[in-house]
Scaffold this motif. Structure first.
Motif, PDB file in Angstrom:
ATOM      1  N   GLN A 103       2.803 -31.743   7.354  1.00 54.86           N
ATOM      2  CA  GLN A 103       2.798 -30.675   8.362  1.00 54.86           C
ATOM      3  C   GLN A 103       1.599 -30.787   9.297  1.00 54.86           C
ATOM      4  N   LYS A 104       0.455 -31.162   8.754  1.00 56.10           N
ATOM      5  CA  LYS A 104      -0.738 -31.305   9.609  1.00 56.10           C
ATOM      6  C   LYS A 104      -0.588 -32.456  10.589  1.00 56.10           C
ATOM      7  N   ILE A 105       0.025 -33.536  10.163  1.00 56.28           N
ATOM      8  CA  ILE A 105       0.263 -34.662  11.071  1.00 56.28           C
ATOM      9  C   ILE A 105       1.211 -34.240  12.188  1.00 56.28           C
ATOM     10  N   ILE A 106       2.274 -33.555  11.837  1.00 60.96           N
ATOM     11  CA  ILE A 106       3.239 -33.078  12.835  1.00 60.96           C
ATOM     12  C   ILE A 106       2.561 -32.098  13.795  1.00 60.96           C
ATOM     13  N   ASN A 107       1.797 -31.156  13.263  1.00 58.68           N
ATOM     14  CA  ASN A 107       1.101 -30.190  14.116  1.00 58.68           C
ATOM     15  C   ASN A 107       0.094 -30.866  15.038  1.00 58.68           C
ATOM     16  N   PHE A 108      -0.650 -31.834  14.497  1.00 67.67           N
ATOM     17  CA  PHE A 108      -1.640 -32.563  15.289  1.00 67.67           C
ATOM     18  C   PHE A 108      -0.960 -33.264  16.452  1.00 67.67           C
ATOM     19  N   GLN A 109       0.135 -33.936  16.165  1.00 64.82           N
ATOM     20  CA  GLN A 109       0.834 -34.648  17.219  1.00 64.82           C
ATOM     21  C   GLN A 109       1.437 -33.678  18.234  1.00 64.82           C
ATOM     22  N   ASN A 110       2.006 -32.583  17.767  1.00 72.18           N
ATOM     23  CA  ASN A 110       2.611 -31.606  18.675  1.00 72.18           C
ATOM     24  C   ASN A 110       1.599 -30.932  19.585  1.00 72.18           C
ATOM     25  N   LYS A 111       0.384 -30.711  19.078  1.00 72.31           N
ATOM     26  CA  LYS A 111      -0.647 -30.088  19.915  1.00 72.31           C
ATOM     27  C   LYS A 111      -1.072 -31.004  21.050  1.00 72.31           C
ATOM     28  N   GLY A 112      -0.964 -32.284  20.829  1.00 79.41           N
ATOM     29  CA  GLY A 112      -1.250 -33.244  21.893  1.00 79.41           C
ATOM     30  C   GLY A 112      -2.705 -33.658  21.966  1.00 79.41           C
ATOM     31  N   THR A 113      -2.943 -34.513  22.908  1.00 84.49           N
ATOM     32  CA  THR A 113      -4.239 -35.175  23.013  1.00 84.49           C
ATOM     33  C   THR A 113      -5.385 -34.261  23.441  1.00 84.49           C
ATOM     34  N   GLN A 114      -5.104 -33.214  24.181  1.00 84.78           N
ATOM     35  CA  GLN A 114      -6.180 -32.379  24.715  1.00 84.78           C
ATOM     36  C   GLN A 114      -6.953 -31.619  23.639  1.00 84.78           C
ATOM     37  N   GLU A 115      -6.334 -31.319  22.534  1.00 86.21           N
ATOM     38  CA  GLU A 115      -6.962 -30.516  21.475  1.00 86.21           C
ATOM     39  C   GLU A 115      -8.096 -31.232  20.758  1.00 86.21           C
ATOM     40  N   CYS A 116      -7.936 -32.517  20.475  1.00 84.62           N
ATOM     41  CA  CYS A 116      -8.872 -33.193  19.580  1.00 84.62           C
ATOM     42  C   CYS A 116     -10.134 -33.690  20.259  1.00 84.62           C
ATOM     43  N   ALA A 117     -10.181 -33.746  21.564  1.00 87.27           N
ATOM     44  CA  ALA A 117     -11.356 -34.286  22.246  1.00 87.27           C
ATOM     45  C   ALA A 117     -12.443 -33.237  22.467  1.00 87.27           C
ATOM     46  N   ASN A 118     -12.248 -32.034  21.948  1.00 91.44           N
ATOM     47  CA  ASN A 118     -13.199 -30.952  22.202  1.00 91.44           C
ATOM     48  C   ASN A 118     -14.296 -30.821  21.163  1.00 91.44           C
ATOM     49  N   HIS A 119     -14.296 -31.659  20.146  1.00 89.32           N
ATOM     50  CA  HIS A 119     -15.305 -31.562  19.096  1.00 89.32           C
ATOM     51  C   HIS A 119     -15.614 -32.952  18.552  1.00 89.32           C
ATOM     52  N   PRO A 120     -16.819 -33.165  18.061  1.00 93.66           N
ATOM     53  CA  PRO A 120     -17.205 -34.498  17.609  1.00 93.66           C
ATOM     54  C   PRO A 120     -16.738 -34.811  16.191  1.00 93.66           C
ATOM     55  N   HIS A 121     -16.662 -36.092  15.915  1.00 92.54           N
ATOM     56  CA  HIS A 121     -16.477 -36.578  14.553  1.00 92.54           C
ATOM     57  C   HIS A 121     -17.821 -36.385  13.846  1.00 92.54           C
ATOM     58  N   PRO A 122     -17.836 -35.993  12.580  1.00 85.43           N
ATOM     59  CA  PRO A 122     -19.108 -35.709  11.908  1.00 85.43           C
ATOM     60  C   PRO A 122     -20.013 -36.924  11.701  1.00 85.43           C
ATOM     61  N   PHE A 123     -19.498 -38.134  11.833  1.00 82.89           N
ATOM     62  CA  PHE A 123     -20.364 -39.304  11.751  1.00 82.89           C
ATOM     63  C   PHE A 123     -20.462 -40.016  13.099  1.00 82.89           C
ATOM     64  N   PHE A 124     -19.318 -40.256  13.745  1.00 84.18           N
ATOM     65  CA  PHE A 124     -19.300 -41.069  14.950  1.00 84.18           C
ATOM     66  C   PHE A 124     -19.634 -40.298  16.223  1.00 84.18           C
ATOM     67  N   GLY A 125     -19.591 -38.988  16.176  1.00 83.79           N
ATOM     68  CA  GLY A 125     -19.905 -38.182  17.358  1.00 83.79           C
ATOM     69  C   GLY A 125     -18.709 -37.989  18.262  1.00 83.79           C
ATOM     70  N   LYS A 126     -18.978 -37.864  19.558  1.00 83.94           N
ATOM     71  CA  LYS A 126     -17.929 -37.566  20.531  1.00 83.94           C
ATOM     72  C   LYS A 126     -16.926 -38.710  20.595  1.00 83.94           C
ATOM     73  N   LEU A 127     -15.648 -38.335  20.528  1.00 83.88           N
ATOM     74  CA  LEU A 127     -14.550 -39.290  20.637  1.00 83.88           C
ATOM     75  C   LEU A 127     -13.576 -38.812  21.699  1.00 83.88           C
ATOM     76  N   THR A 128     -12.959 -39.741  22.382  1.00 81.85           N
ATOM     77  CA  THR A 128     -11.891 -39.371  23.308  1.00 81.85           C
ATOM     78  C   THR A 128     -10.641 -39.068  22.489  1.00 81.85           C
ATOM     79  N   SER A 129      -9.649 -38.464  23.109  1.00 79.51           N
ATOM     80  CA  SER A 129      -8.400 -38.206  22.394  1.00 79.51           C
ATOM     81  C   SER A 129      -7.727 -39.521  22.005  1.00 79.51           C
ATOM     82  N   GLU A 130      -7.851 -40.550  22.832  1.00 80.78           N
ATOM     83  CA  GLU A 130      -7.283 -41.857  22.487  1.00 80.78           C
ATOM     84  C   GLU A 130      -7.971 -42.424  21.234  1.00 80.78           C
ATOM     85  N   GLN A 131      -9.287 -42.297  21.159  1.00 81.39           N
ATOM     86  CA  GLN A 131     -10.020 -42.773  19.986  1.00 81.39           C
ATOM     87  C   GLN A 131      -9.645 -41.977  18.745  1.00 81.39           C
TER      88      GLN A 131
END
Length: 149
Positions: A103-131
């Motif tokens: 369900q989380k994978i489906i929700n993540f994909q449905n929300k689209g690319t704009q959602e995930c680029a707003n916060h950093p990865h806890p180790f790698f830092g800022k990532l683009t939605s493509e990354q």
């Protein structure tokens, strides 16, 4: 490089998850299959912006220099260290964790690319939605290969 935002790549991951069973054994590492599913689910929470683990000193120092390891074509190393907050040590129920992750994978994909680029990865830092999209696929692929699917 495959990307979780690509419909066919996401379907491939979901089908591979469906091929797991409670008896699936790891080819490396210490997690059982239910813990692995819970770990991947917890990682999805980070990517979706539902949890925000703090960045450690090492990540702040070298994260931006080594972040291509997260989204490049090279497989992740076996037994790589993980974010402490998503290291699952307690027992988990396979069917529950399997459905949660799907369900989380489906929700993540449905929300689209704009959602995930707003916060950093806890180790790698800022990532683009493509990354993020490539990294999520790569992380899931790594753990599914760990269990032979």
């Amino acid at each position: 490089m495959k990307d979780i935002f690509n419909q066919s790549h996401a379907e491939e991951i979901l089908n591979r998850i469906n091929n797991l069973s409670p008896n699936s054994k790891p080819q490396w590492g210490n997690m059982d299959v239910a813990k692995m599913l819970a770990h991947c689910s917890s990682f999805q929470d980070i990517a979706m912006g539902n949890t925000f683990p703090s960045r450690g000193l090492l990540g702040r120092l070298i994260g931006k220099f080594v972040k291509p390891i997260f989204y490049n074509d090279k497989p992740l190393p076996r037994n790589m260290s993980t974010i402490p907050t998503i290291l699952i040590v307690d027992e988990r129920e396979f069917d529950t964790e399997k459905e949660k992750l799907k369900q989380k994978i489906i929700n993540f994909q449905n929300k689209g690319t704009q959602e995930c680029a707003n916060h950093p990865h806890p180790f790698f830092g800022k990532l683009t939605s493509e990354q993020w999209g490539k990294g999520i696929y790569k992380h899931l692929d790594h753990h599914l290969k760990q269990f032979g699917v």
